[in-house]
Enzyme design. Structure first.
Site, PDB file in Angstrom:
ATOM      1  N   PRO A 274       0.821  -1.219   0.000  1.00 21.71           N
ATOM      2  CA  PRO A 274       0.000   0.000   0.000  1.00 21.71           C
ATOM      3  C   PRO A 274       0.853   1.266   0.000  1.00 21.71           C
ATOM      4  O   PRO A 274       1.912   1.310   0.616  1.00 21.71           O
ATOM      5  CB  PRO A 274      -0.771  -0.109   1.317  1.00 21.71           C
ATOM      6  CG  PRO A 274       0.095  -0.934   2.205  1.00 21.71           C
ATOM      7  CD  PRO A 274       0.838  -1.882   1.313  1.00 21.71           C
ATOM      8  N   ARG A 276      -0.922   4.919  -1.116  1.00 21.44           N
ATOM      9  CA  ARG A 276      -1.919   5.965  -0.866  1.00 21.44           C
ATOM     10  C   ARG A 276      -2.689   5.751   0.431  1.00 21.44           C
ATOM     11  O   ARG A 276      -2.888   6.692   1.207  1.00 21.44           O
ATOM     12  CB  ARG A 276      -2.901   5.965  -2.042  1.00 21.44           C
ATOM     13  CG  ARG A 276      -3.834   7.151  -2.063  1.00 21.44           C
ATOM     14  CD  ARG A 276      -4.918   6.969  -3.126  1.00 21.44           C
ATOM     15  NE  ARG A 276      -4.433   6.581  -4.419  1.00 21.44           N
ATOM     16  CZ  ARG A 276      -4.161   7.428  -5.417  1.00 21.44           C
ATOM     17  NH1 ARG A 276      -4.352   8.708  -5.262  1.00 21.44           N
ATOM     18  NH2 ARG A 276      -3.719   6.975  -6.578  1.00 21.44           N
ATOM     19  N   TYR A 312      -4.549  14.672 -13.451  1.00 22.05           N
ATOM     20  CA  TYR A 312      -5.662  13.712 -13.425  1.00 22.05           C
ATOM     21  C   TYR A 312      -7.016  14.390 -13.224  1.00 22.05           C
ATOM     22  O   TYR A 312      -8.005  13.702 -12.979  1.00 22.05           O
ATOM     23  CB  TYR A 312      -5.499  12.723 -12.254  1.00 22.05           C
ATOM     24  CG  TYR A 312      -4.159  12.069 -12.118  1.00 22.05           C
ATOM     25  CD1 TYR A 312      -3.675  11.203 -13.095  1.00 22.05           C
ATOM     26  CD2 TYR A 312      -3.369  12.287 -10.984  1.00 22.05           C
ATOM     27  CE1 TYR A 312      -2.435  10.580 -12.945  1.00 22.05           C
ATOM     28  CE2 TYR A 312      -2.140  11.667 -10.827  1.00 22.05           C
ATOM     29  CZ  TYR A 312      -1.678  10.817 -11.809  1.00 22.05           C
ATOM     30  OH  TYR A 312      -0.473  10.211 -11.660  1.00 22.05           O
ATOM     31  N   CYS A 338       2.654  29.674 -15.789  1.00 21.77           N
ATOM     32  CA  CYS A 338       2.087  30.196 -17.034  1.00 21.77           C
ATOM     33  C   CYS A 338       1.434  29.109 -17.871  1.00 21.77           C
ATOM     34  O   CYS A 338       1.896  28.777 -18.964  1.00 21.77           O
ATOM     35  CB  CYS A 338       3.176  30.901 -17.817  1.00 21.77           C
ATOM     36  SG  CYS A 338       3.872  32.225 -16.850  1.00 21.77           S
ATOM     37  N   GLU A 339       0.412  28.493 -17.337  1.00 26.27           N
ATOM     38  CA  GLU A 339      -0.378  27.495 -18.057  1.00 26.27           C
ATOM     39  C   GLU A 339      -1.798  27.561 -17.521  1.00 26.27           C
ATOM     40  O   GLU A 339      -1.991  27.651 -16.301  1.00 26.27           O
ATOM     41  CB  GLU A 339       0.121  26.071 -17.789  1.00 26.27           C
ATOM     42  CG  GLU A 339       1.462  25.781 -18.380  1.00 26.27           C
ATOM     43  CD  GLU A 339       1.647  24.318 -18.734  1.00 26.27           C
ATOM     44  OE1 GLU A 339       0.640  23.628 -19.032  1.00 26.27           O
ATOM     45  OE2 GLU A 339       2.796  23.885 -18.720  1.00 26.27           O
ATOM     46  N   TYR A 366       1.567  10.888  -3.459  1.00 24.54           N
ATOM     47  CA  TYR A 366       1.714  11.415  -4.820  1.00 24.54           C
ATOM     48  C   TYR A 366       1.572  12.940  -4.845  1.00 24.54           C
ATOM     49  O   TYR A 366       1.026  13.505  -5.783  1.00 24.54           O
ATOM     50  CB  TYR A 366       0.710  10.728  -5.778  1.00 24.54           C
ATOM     51  CG  TYR A 366       0.788   9.217  -5.661  1.00 24.54           C
ATOM     52  CD1 TYR A 366       1.926   8.539  -6.075  1.00 24.54           C
ATOM     53  CD2 TYR A 366      -0.239   8.469  -5.061  1.00 24.54           C
ATOM     54  CE1 TYR A 366       2.033   7.159  -5.919  1.00 24.54           C
ATOM     55  CE2 TYR A 366      -0.138   7.093  -4.913  1.00 24.54           C
ATOM     56  CZ  TYR A 366       1.005   6.451  -5.343  1.00 24.54           C
ATOM     57  OH  TYR A 366       1.123   5.088  -5.187  1.00 24.54           O
TER      58      TYR A 366
HETATM   59  N1  LLP Z   1       2.746  -1.426  -6.034  1.00 26.04           N
HETATM   60  C1  LLP Z   1       2.994  -1.111  -7.324  1.00 26.04           C
HETATM   61  C2  LLP Z   1       3.693  -2.073  -8.169  1.00 26.04           C
HETATM   62  C3  LLP Z   1       2.577   0.137  -7.837  1.00 26.04           C
HETATM   63  O1  LLP Z   1       2.808   0.433  -9.105  1.00 26.04           O
HETATM   64  C4  LLP Z   1       1.900   1.048  -6.983  1.00 26.04           C
HETATM   65  C5  LLP Z   1       1.460   2.352  -7.469  1.00 26.04           C
HETATM   66  C6  LLP Z   1       1.685   0.668  -5.638  1.00 26.04           C
HETATM   67  C7  LLP Z   1       2.109  -0.577  -5.200  1.00 26.04           C
HETATM   68  C8  LLP Z   1       0.992   1.561  -4.646  1.00 26.04           C
HETATM   69  O2  LLP Z   1      -0.324   1.788  -4.986  1.00 26.04           O
HETATM   70  P1  LLP Z   1      -1.309   2.591  -3.999  1.00 26.04           P
HETATM   71  O3  LLP Z   1      -1.546   1.736  -2.776  1.00 26.04           O
HETATM   72  O4  LLP Z   1      -0.613   3.867  -3.643  1.00 26.04           O
HETATM   73  O5  LLP Z   1      -2.530   2.815  -4.797  1.00 26.04           O
HETATM   74  N2  LLP Z   1       0.408   9.134  -9.289  1.00 26.04           N
HETATM   75  C9  LLP Z   1      -0.882   8.483  -9.193  1.00 26.04           C
HETATM   76  C10 LLP Z   1      -0.789   7.103  -8.580  1.00 26.04           C
HETATM   77  C11 LLP Z   1       0.177   6.173  -9.309  1.00 26.04           C
HETATM   78  C12 LLP Z   1       0.299   4.810  -8.667  1.00 26.04           C
HETATM   79  C13 LLP Z   1       1.421   4.053  -9.248  1.00 26.04           C
HETATM   80  N3  LLP Z   1       1.657   2.758  -8.680  1.00 26.04           N
HETATM   81  C14 LLP Z   1      -1.835   9.396  -8.415  1.00 26.04           C
HETATM   82  O6  LLP Z   1      -1.426  10.487  -7.993  1.00 26.04           O
HETATM   83  O7  LLP Z   1      -3.016   9.065  -8.248  1.00 26.04           O
END
Ligand code: LLP
Length: 413
Positions: A274, A276, A312, A338-339, A366
């Site tokens: 995990p 996020r 997003y 500037c966007e 993130y």
């Molecule tokens: N494991 C792998 C292999 C991953 O690619 C990711 C996230 C995680 C674990 C963790 O996932 P989580 O529990 O955080 O959902 N930048 C985007 C999110 C990109 C997630 C990439 N991989 C955003 O701001 O929503």
């Protein structure tokens, strides 16, 4: 649950008034609550019942080494995707035997570093990657631990850019190829097959996708039993969604119960990655209103500080540091870049005047990690709150840090 609350009309992080942090370190500044991070790590770690578990925090979500240290002390291992993240995890005192190396494009140098540090597993996503790791390990006269990442071809929802479990996504291999690669691993003297892994995406709000993926993992594990191939662990990745606009969310315990039901009777360890759901609502970003202009409030934070809204169209709640009875108005909160795509929040109702301080919520995952120097803007400071105390855990960048790696003023070019 987090620890950002109003007390007598003023917004606090745990026992610290956020205005005191803004006063001492300026804005924009990311502020994290240690108690929230610890609470979320514990919510995962304490939820394993029938399976033994390991929680590998996904470093990409929030990678400051003081945060990693906090999570390491809480019992987490780490999911990394680069040599840089390995460096951070090691600096934070991580036990290498709790480090999982994910990602589709590991370089030779990254493989060498992972082998040298004796990490728990390389999560392999293609035959070419397995071949490279095999030759790297052979050259080093070592045995590399491997888990194969399969792609279950499930669409679990979430933003198009953060889905990773469909056949059309670049991640993992089909279950058929996974079996072939597993066989290849068992035939190699330089590879030790330790696990099976998958990760279907991020900000997932239903358990169904996780269940579908776990059922396919179980089928694969049963097929391996028949070949007398044993695994140490099944790694189901991360992905559990959090609440940004008051959505209902699942608890880590509910996710773990669902996996334990599907994997009932198995002996493999259950690993989760995990990101996020541990750090998102442990962080806010402090920003100041620079100007009022028609339907806009121009803040000192911009898309270089928090990219999620621009990239997003993500929504983050914005709270004033001081609650007021003043009439709210509908405004767009925009930055100085500037966007036209440079916004923090659109069409929000808030009372925000020049020089007012605001907190952009749920940015502990993130957030800072995706910040940049676009428009030659120094990156924000990061502060960790622990009860009534707060600590600077990353200094605000300055103009000299912007140009520190540039060359050419000596007339050589
Ligand atoms: N494991 C792998 C292999 C991953 O690619 C990711 C996230 C995680 C674990 C963790 O996932 P989580 O529990 O955080 O959902 N930048 C985007 C999110 C990109 C997630 C990439 N991989 C955003 O701001 O929503």
């Amino acid at each position: 649950m987090d620890h950002f609350n109003y007390k007598d009309g003023e917004l606090f992080a745990e026992g610290v008034a956020l205005k005191d942090i803004a006063k001492k370190y300026g804005t924009p500044t990311y502020v994290y609550s240690k108690a929230t991070l610890e609470r979320h790590a514990k919510a995962y770690i304490d939820s394993f019942e029938s399976m033994s578990g390991l929680v590998c925090f996904s470093v990409k979500a929030l990678s400051n080494i003081s945060i990693l240290k906090t999570l390491r002390i809480s019992g987490c291992g780490f999911d990394i995707v680069s040599g840089g993240e390995l460096h951070r995890a090691i600096l934070a005192g991580a036990d290498p035997k709790k480090i999982i190396f994910s990602g589709v494009g590991k370089s030779k140098d990254e493989m060498v570093a992972g082998i040298k540090h004796n990490i728990l597993s390389f999560n392999i996503e293609s035959e070419a990657e397995l071949d490279r790791l095999t030759s790297v390990a052979t050259e080093m006269n070592k045995v590399a631990p491997v888990a194969i990442r399969f792609n279950p071809n499930v669409d679990a929802g979430a933003h198009e850019f953060t889905k990773t479990g469909r056949k059309s996504d670049k991640f993992g291999v089909s279950t058929k190829t996974a079996k072939e690669l597993i066989k290849k691993c068992t035939e190699s003297k330089s590879i030790n097959l330790v696990g099976l892994t998958c990760h279907i995406g991020s900000q997932i709000m239903e358990l169904k996708g996780f269940e579908d993926a776990a059922k396919q993992a179980l089928e694969l594990m049963i097929a391996l039993d028949e070949l007398e191939i044993n695994l140490d662990f099944i790694d189901m990745g991360g992905g559990l969604g959090v609440s940004y606009v008051g959505e209902e969310t699942f608890q880590p315990s509910e996710l773990i119960r669902c996996y334990e039901t599907i994997f009932a009777g198995r002996n493999e360890k259950l690993i989760l990655e995990p990101g996020r759901s541990i750090s998102a609502n442990a962080g806010i970003m402090l920003t100041k209103v620079e100007y009022e202009k028609d339907g806009f409030r121009i803040t000192d934070a911009a898309m270089n500080d928090l990219l999620r809204p621009a990239l997003y169209n993500a929504h983050h709640d914005v709270w004033p540091l001081v609650e007021s009875n003043k009439q709210t108005t509908e405004v767009n909160l925009v930055g100085p870049i500037c966007e036209t795509g440079d916004f923090l929040a659109k069409n929000i109702n808030i009372s925000a005047s020049q020089d007012d301080l605001l907190a952009v919520k749920t940015v502990g995952a993130y957030g800072f990690v995706m910040s940049s120097n676009y428009n030659s803007r120094p990156r924000a400071a990061e502060v960790l709150v622990d009860n009534k105390k707060f600590y600077l855990i990353r200094k605000r960048e300055d103009h000299s840090s912007l140009t520190a790696f540039e060359e050419g003023l000596d007339d050589q070019i």
